[in-house]
Design a protein around this motif. Structure first.
Motif, PDB file in Angstrom:
ATOM      1  N   VAL A 191      40.168  42.130  35.013  1.00  0.00           N
ATOM      2  CA  VAL A 191      40.365  43.396  34.605  1.00  0.00           C
ATOM      3  C   VAL A 191      39.632  44.365  34.743  1.00  0.00           C
ATOM      4  O   VAL A 191      40.182  45.612  35.077  1.00  0.00           O
ATOM      5  N   GLY A 192      38.411  44.148  35.325  1.00  0.00           N
ATOM      6  CA  GLY A 192      37.349  44.991  35.338  1.00  0.00           C
ATOM      7  C   GLY A 192      37.093  45.198  36.959  1.00  0.00           C
ATOM      8  O   GLY A 192      37.390  44.225  37.615  1.00  0.00           O
ATOM      9  N   GLU A 193      36.409  46.310  37.255  1.00  0.00           N
ATOM     10  CA  GLU A 193      35.976  46.657  38.421  1.00  0.00           C
ATOM     11  C   GLU A 193      34.880  45.628  38.899  1.00  0.00           C
ATOM     12  O   GLU A 193      34.108  45.250  38.173  1.00  0.00           O
ATOM     13  N   GLY A 194      35.128  45.508  40.338  1.00  0.00           N
ATOM     14  CA  GLY A 194      34.158  44.404  40.876  1.00  0.00           C
ATOM     15  C   GLY A 194      34.651  42.959  40.626  1.00  0.00           C
ATOM     16  O   GLY A 194      33.987  42.004  40.693  1.00  0.00           O
ATOM     17  N   ASP A 195      35.706  42.899  40.151  1.00  0.00           N
ATOM     18  CA  ASP A 195      36.532  41.519  39.836  1.00  0.00           C
ATOM     19  C   ASP A 195      35.515  40.975  38.559  1.00  0.00           C
ATOM     20  O   ASP A 195      35.165  39.710  38.729  1.00  0.00           O
ATOM     21  N   ILE A 253      48.114  49.775  43.189  1.00  0.00           N
ATOM     22  CA  ILE A 253      47.156  49.892  41.978  1.00  0.00           C
ATOM     23  C   ILE A 253      48.057  49.739  40.820  1.00  0.00           C
ATOM     24  O   ILE A 253      49.103  50.472  40.726  1.00  0.00           O
ATOM     25  N   VAL A 254      47.899  48.858  39.750  1.00  0.00           N
ATOM     26  CA  VAL A 254      48.608  48.742  38.641  1.00  0.00           C
ATOM     27  C   VAL A 254      48.122  49.615  37.498  1.00  0.00           C
ATOM     28  O   VAL A 254      46.838  49.395  37.126  1.00  0.00           O
ATOM     29  N   GLY A 281      47.551  39.251  34.796  1.00  0.00           N
ATOM     30  CA  GLY A 281      48.760  38.837  35.853  1.00  0.00           C
ATOM     31  C   GLY A 281      48.373  39.639  37.138  1.00  0.00           C
ATOM     32  O   GLY A 281      49.019  39.282  38.111  1.00  0.00           O
ATOM     33  N   GLY A 282      47.441  40.564  37.292  1.00  0.00           N
ATOM     34  CA  GLY A 282      46.974  41.310  38.491  1.00  0.00           C
ATOM     35  C   GLY A 282      47.286  42.459  38.474  1.00  0.00           C
ATOM     36  O   GLY A 282      47.837  43.384  37.915  1.00  0.00           O
ATOM     37  N   MET A 283      45.943  43.315  38.654  1.00  0.00           N
ATOM     38  CA  MET A 283      45.470  44.668  38.542  1.00  0.00           C
ATOM     39  C   MET A 283      45.692  45.448  39.993  1.00  0.00           C
ATOM     40  O   MET A 283      45.700  46.664  40.050  1.00  0.00           O
ATOM     41  N   GLY A 284      46.096  44.800  40.972  1.00  0.00           N
ATOM     42  CA  GLY A 284      46.376  45.321  42.110  1.00  0.00           C
ATOM     43  C   GLY A 284      46.329  44.408  43.265  1.00  0.00           C
ATOM     44  O   GLY A 284      45.657  43.186  43.293  1.00  0.00           O
TER      45      GLY A 284
END
Length: 420
Positions: free
Chosen positions: A214-218, A329-330, A224-227
């Motif tokens: 969910v967060g930047e930098g994994d 991008i989600v 379910g997938g952020m992008g």
């Protein structure tokens, strides 16, 4: 031709849009669909777990082909059900769908057919699992055996993390758990690899890289997938051949040896270490959001590909692609993947003008009192086709800022490992 699409997410909107372009298609029904599919198809509010209710509607409307988007109906045997009444349906049967429905089923195939994967152990209760983690090295991976909407995988840095994961799974966070899987942690970079199969022949169906955290930098919790972006930066001719030879073909042979043929999309989640592939997991359908990233690159008629699979004539067609980069991008509801609000109006969506390289696929949306409102954690998918991933990401972010939805959030760093 009348088609029925099972599902309500961004993947189903992408499939619906691609199929609507086929000259052979007269009408599409989506079960249940979303606000986006309602513009190009007729949404039908039927519980997709109720196969008999679906059958009644499909027969009454003379729907000639069903395409299944999500994994749950496949794992529960929707293909077997409709094949038994001679209604053409695209997707793997219940037995083959165990590749996704049971991680342990897949691991046992890997063991028997020497498919490269992480070393693993299977445990049937909390005490045995905890006893094992007391004697092992960290980090390690704890997995729920069954379906968990992409969230049943825990990467554990220490004994406390692992104990908590074991307790959550056995306490029923993802449904009743008879077993748990504990694996070694593989170091490398992940890649999503897709094929389509007609039971005799297979064709490659592109590669992608998704961002689950969910967060930047994994960082942060699994989602379910952020992008995603396509193609994966890792793919090359040698690796492609290794994936087919060491992973895909032995898996399909294993099923064949168990008197089962595989028809449909197959998605291998891989870890690549020094140009060597290791299987992390299988999904028995297109990924989400990888599908939204890949489908806009398709030149060929998607319906022709699906019909060729159903008729076992995949060898008779060629699948052509646009040679271009794609990035998705989600846009999610604030609070996802934990608690979030539904029915939040998305005001500016209808004011957006898209060019030919831009897509907005709906996921968790619906129409309420003539407004488009949120209806899930992952709400909209912004996709751009471009010569570079950097331009694609910038274009998507500009669109998201134009919509300016105060109840949403997104990751600004999708594709960070291919964008300088």
């Amino acid at each position: 031709m009348k088609l029925g699409i099972i599902g309500s997410g961004g993947r189903e909107h992408a499939l619906c849009e691609a199929l609507s372009k086929s000259k052979k298609v007269d009408k599409i029904y989506c079960f249940p669909g979303n606000a986006g599919t309602s513009k190009i198809a007729e949404n039908i509010l039927i519980n997709t777990d109720d196969f008999n209710a679906l059958k009644k509607f499909i027969l009454s409307e003379n729907i000639q082909l069903i395409i299944v988007g999500p994994e749950k109906p496949l794992v529960e045997g929707i293909v077997d059900f409709f094949e038994s009444i001679n209604i053409p349906i695209f997707g793997p049967n219940k037995f083959a769908s165990q590749l996704e429905g049971s991680k342990i089923f897949t691991k046992k195939i890997c063991e028997k057919y020497k498919i490269p994967t992480a070393k693993f152990g299977i445990f049937e209760n909390v005490d045995k699992a905890k006893s094992f983690i007391g004697e092992t090295k960290f980090p390690l991976v704890v997995k729920a055996d069954g379906l968990a909407a992409g969230k049943g995988v825990y990467i554990c840095e220490n004994k406390d993390n692992a104990s908590n994961a074991i307790e959550e799974i056995f306490n029923g966070k993802f449904g009743k758990a008879k077993h748990i899987l504990i694996e070694e942690f593989l170091k490398g970079e992940e890649m999503s690899y897709f094929i389509v199969s007609d039971g005799k022949n297979i064709k490659r169906f592109q590669t992608a890289q998704d961002h689950k955290r969910v967060g930047e930098g994994d960082t942060g919790k699994n989602t379910g997938g952020m992008g995603a972006y396509s193609p994966s930066r890792l793919i090359n001719k040698e690796l492609d051949e290794k994936i087919l030879e060491k992973i895909i073909q032995p898996t399909l042979k294993a099923l064949k040896d168990m008197n089962c043929i595989y028809k449909g999309f197959l998605y291998a989640g891989l870890m690549i270490t020094n140009n060597e592939p290791y299987l992390i997991e299988y999904n028995v359908r297109m990924g989400d959001p990888e599908c939204q990233t890949i489908i806009p690159k398709l030149k060929s008629d998607l319906l022709d590909i699906i019909l060729a699979c159903i008729e076992s004539k995949l060898d008779q067609i060629q699948i052509d692609w646009h040679d271009i980069n794609s990035l998705c991008i989600v846009l999610c509801s604030k609070g996802y993947p934990d608690q979030y609000k539904k029915d939040m109006i998305i005001k500016n969506l209808t004011k957006i003008n898209l060019d030919q390289n831009q897509k907005i696929y709906h996921a968790g949306t619906k129409i309420k009192n003539e407004d488009i409102v949120s209806n899930g954690g992952r709400v909209l998918n912004f996709v751009n086709l471009s010569t570079t991933f950097k331009k694609a990401r910038e274009s998507n972010i500009k669109l998201i800022e134009e919509i300016n939805w105060p109840d949403g959030f997104y990751r600004k760093d999708i594709g960070f490992n291919v964008i300088e």
